[in-house]
Design an enzyme around this catalytic site. Sequence first.
Site, mmCIF file in Angstrom:
data_model
loop_
_atom_site.group_PDB
_atom_site.id
_atom_site.type_symbol
_atom_site.label_atom_id
_atom_site.label_comp_id
_atom_site.label_asym_id
_atom_site.label_seq_id
_atom_site.Cartn_x
_atom_site.Cartn_y
_atom_site.Cartn_z
ATOM 1 N N SER A 33 38.689 -6.256 78.022
ATOM 2 C CA SER A 33 39.822 -7.113 78.373
ATOM 3 C C SER A 33 39.572 -8.589 78.091
ATOM 4 O O SER A 33 40.501 -9.386 78.106
ATOM 5 C CB SER A 33 40.180 -6.944 79.851
ATOM 6 N N LYS B 270 38.309 -12.624 84.498
ATOM 7 C CA LYS B 270 39.449 -13.135 83.737
ATOM 8 C C LYS B 270 39.288 -14.646 83.563
ATOM 9 O O LYS B 270 38.403 -15.277 84.134
ATOM 10 C CB LYS B 270 40.771 -12.856 84.459
#
Length: 289
Positions: A59, A132
């Site tokens: 990701s 993230k």
Amino acid sequence: MVQTVNEDGAVDPWRRRTRRTRRQMPLWQELPLLLIVAFCLAVLIRTFLLQAFFIPSGSMEDTLLVGDRVLVNKVVYDVRDPVRGEVVVFRGTDRWAPQVDGQPEPGFVGKLGATVGDLVGVTRPGEKDFIKRVIGLPGDRVSCCDAQGRVLVNGTPLDEPYVVRDSPLDVPPNPRECRSRRFEEIVVPPGQIFVMGDHRLVSQDARCQGPVPIDNVVGRAFGVVWPSSRWSSLSVPGTFANVPGPASVSTGRAPVRPTPDGGVVLLLPLSAALLRSRAFRTVPFSRAT
């Protein structure tokens, strides 16, 4: 034994000096002791200061690849809030879908190895641990997209060189899925951050799972340490330099001044950080897909 003779030629019993040799510890005793000391130091460092985390998913590609290990500063956010562009490790809220499933139940040896690995920070991730990039801060208005398909923060479009594979523009937005690049404007609530993965095509992030409380943030990932061929720092991209500040939202934490290499200058002493440390919230780490 060395004896000291006084002026009369007699031996002075009070001034006797003995030469003693230090008895060395046998190797079979010294080696386990050194291992125990090293293990305790590793646990202390992992708990209070730094921890190595394993990246199990794509990701954050191409910034972070599967198999990378990153170092995370666990103290920095005890004295200040995150900065836009930083890569952070955090614990997902109830809205964030579990990321580890289909794993076989480990046996006794597997559980023992996982426990020891967790103590030194090299285990595989927990199902609610993510990594993230911070896109929006409390009070920021975040949306997508402008005419060129860019994310906007407080009306300023972001040129994001770290995004190699973006989500498609032709997929209609869905508040429960992150397949589309487009999403409605959101005002980041006080005490929370808006985070997104660099590989937008596969990342499940704040677009569909909502902002993350700052209190859930474990720390800042500041460098890739393994494999050696990928040694690098995780600095703050210059794209965020021109983003205007959010609406006035008091966080009660110290301000920071980003440095050119993406680090920060802390404006409170480290001792204050240790006193307020959330270090006992130890989590394995981040599967973010």
